[in-house]
Design an enzyme around this catalytic site. Structure first.
Site, PDB file in Angstrom:
ATOM      1  N   GLU A   1      -1.384  53.268  17.148  1.00  0.00           N
ATOM      2  CA  GLU A   1      -0.128  52.843  16.547  1.00  0.00           C
ATOM      3  C   GLU A   1       0.422  53.935  15.647  1.00  0.00           C
ATOM      4  O   GLU A   1      -0.297  54.458  14.785  1.00  0.00           O
ATOM      5  CB  GLU A   1      -0.319  51.569  15.725  1.00  0.00           C
ATOM      6  CG  GLU A   1      -0.532  50.319  16.551  1.00  0.00           C
ATOM      7  CD  GLU A   1      -0.523  49.052  15.712  1.00  0.00           C
ATOM      8  OE1 GLU A   1      -0.410  47.968  16.303  1.00  0.00           O
ATOM      9  OE2 GLU A   1      -0.623  49.142  14.467  1.00  0.00           O
ATOM     10  N   CYS A   2       1.672  54.274  15.820  1.00  0.00           N
ATOM     11  CA  CYS A   2       2.432  55.128  14.920  1.00  0.00           C
ATOM     12  C   CYS A   2       1.727  56.468  14.686  1.00  0.00           C
ATOM     13  O   CYS A   2       1.783  57.356  15.526  1.00  0.00           O
ATOM     14  CB  CYS A   2       2.714  54.392  13.619  1.00  0.00           C
ATOM     15  SG  CYS A   2       4.100  55.058  12.681  1.00  0.00           S
ATOM     16  N   GLY A   3       1.020  56.636  13.573  1.00  0.00           N
ATOM     17  CA  GLY A   3       0.286  57.867  13.351  1.00  0.00           C
ATOM     18  C   GLY A   3      -0.713  58.142  14.446  1.00  0.00           C
ATOM     19  O   GLY A   3      -0.975  59.298  14.800  1.00  0.00           O
TER      20      GLY A   3
ATOM     21  N   SER B   1       2.063  53.614  20.608  1.00  0.00           N
ATOM     22  CA  SER B   1       3.398  53.119  20.287  1.00  0.00           C
ATOM     23  C   SER B   1       3.681  53.289  18.808  1.00  0.00           C
ATOM     24  O   SER B   1       2.768  53.305  17.983  1.00  0.00           O
ATOM     25  CB  SER B   1       3.500  51.639  20.671  1.00  0.00           C
ATOM     26  OG  SER B   1       4.678  51.056  20.195  1.00  0.00           O
TER      27      SER B   1
END
Length: 447
Positions: A325-327, A422
């Site tokens: 996720e993200c990072g 994502s």
């Protein structure tokens, strides 16, 4: 005797009023009295809870009616609150600020009503006296069905200043439940994703306890009395045990405790590892979780750990389940551009990212574009975005699609085989089916 779950929601007229500071001081003072304090943070925030955790000595949990749904939120709150003597819930933004300016939905007020929790207003009294009463009375009267139990005055200049505010509050029938002095040492610094985490801020506990001396704990505990909520049914028996590696260090630490608990309840043995320091994955893992965090702050160190890159690529190529996720997405990509310098990352997914000045922030109602680790194609999920980085190109195998208020359509993320990356933060504890699907992929993946 009717069972109780003592609880109080700390709310304010706006962000920046000092809710996190006051909530942390209250947790610390109650803990110093020998009470088991369960802290909560309203909303999807990952950083404020670290301060509450440190102060309470007990892991703070997020409550978000958009991500969790109302019934699941009540269940998770009741489960954690039942293990403590008192719960302290820090609100988000202003008391009535939610997704829509015309309703209270998903606001602090909405959650206080949902949980039957008394509200204590945190008023930044700097530069005011009688006006503090006007602000507090306006908040109380805006929604009469809320139980506003009183006010904590923050950033007061002196005992005399606090007394002036209290006299005005007495006139409008609102008790003063304490005050916190103006002290720059108590101020929590910010960074580009909000407050810095507790690990990055010096915590002078003796000074904090001195600042908390103005809180009227007996009155606050009396105000916090509220009937217990029904406990959720015990979770079903866990599935077959499966080891899952969870990245956790200075670069990656945005995880929801309830999400990790749900994975454990369904049979996951969660093993932490550090992409900054560990040369390889833990042994015998069948899945990898890469949560959000600050990879951009540690890009060079993450890039230098090439042996872990090699292991992650081999793990994913062999069918191992990888959820980022993200990072985590930034780390799995080919490169991350920081201040014009391209820094090599893992190369697990064919994406490149770069840091930008604009913050992408908001709740999302998304649909799965294709089958993935978490959802079949066409499934609806709720999540949120919170990042400064962006892809340098359109996604080639997007995982999610959503439509904005202006009608524009966004496709986002990467889903291929047993890899899902994502920018969308999902809550695996909000919907046990998400955790179950991920663990099924882990159990079926290659070692």
């Amino acid at each position: 005797m009717t069972p109780v779950h003592p609880r109080v929601v700390l709310a304010a007229p706006s962000s920046g009023s000092g809710k996190t500071t006051v909530a942390s001081l209250l947790c610390l003072a109650l803990r110093a009295r020998g009470l088991r304090v369960q802290p909560f943070k309203l909303g999807p925030d990952y950083l404020d809870p670290t301060h509450l955790t440190r102060a309470a000595g007990r892991e703070a949990r997020n409550l978000d009616s958009f991500l969790m749904g109302r019934d699941r939120l009540r269940q998770l709150f009741a489960r954690a609150a039942a293990q403590a003597d008192v719960s302290v819930l820090e609100g988000v933004m202003g008391l009535f600020d939610g997704r829509d300016p015309t309703t209270d939905e998903h606001s602090t007020a909405d959650l206080a009503a949902l949980l039957g929790a008394p509200v204590v207003l945190v008023i930044d009294a700097g530069g005011m006296a009688r006006t503090a009463a006007a602000v507090a009375a306006g908040l109380r009267d805006f929604r009469p069905d809320l139980h506003v139990a009183g006010v904590i005055l923050n950033r007061v200049g002196s005992g005399r200043h606090a007394a002036l505010c209290e006299a005005a509050l007495d006139q409008v029938g609102l008790p003063t439940l304490g005050f916190v002095p103006r002290d720059e040492a108590l101020h929590l610094p910010a960074r580009h994703l909000g407050l810095v985490s507790a690990e990055q801020v010096h915590w002078d506990e003796s000074r904090a306890l001195h600042a908390a001396a103005g809180l009227r704990l007996d009155a606050l505990l009396a105000a916090a009395q509220a009937p217990a909520l029904p406990l959720p049914p015990a979770p079903g028996g866990p599935g077959a045990r499966v080891r899952v590696a969870v990245a956790h260090d200075e670069a990656f630490h945005f995880s929801y405790p309830d999400a990790l608990d749900e994975l454990r309840a369904q049979g996951a043995e969660l093993t932490p590892f550090s992409p900054l320091r560990d040369a390889g994955l833990p042994p015998d893992v069948r899945g990898v979780l890469l949560p959000g965090g600050y990879p951009e702050m540690h890009a060079q160190a993450l890039s230098a750990n090439r042996s872990l890159h090699t292991q992650l690529r081999a793990f994913a190529a062999g069918g191992g389940a990888v959820l980022a996720e993200c990072g985590g997405l930034m780390y799995l990509g080919e490169a991350l551009d920081v201040d014009g310098t391209s820094v090599e990352m893992c190369g697990v997914i064919p994406y490149r990212t770069r840091m930008g000045a604009r913050l992408t922030l908001g709740y999302r109602e998304a649909t799965a574009v294709r089958n993935s680790l978490l959802a079949p194609a066409g499934a609806a999920v709720r999540g949120h975005e919170f990042h400064h980085s962006v892809l340098t190109h359109a996604p080639t195998r997007p995982a999610w699609r959503w439509t904005a208020h202006d009608g524009s359509v966004t496709e986002e993320g990467y889903a291929s085989g047993n890899v899902l990356a994502s920018y969308l933060h999902l809550h695996l504890g909000a919907d046990p089916a998400l955790a179950a699907r991920f663990l099924r992929a882990c159990r079926g993946g290659a070692a």
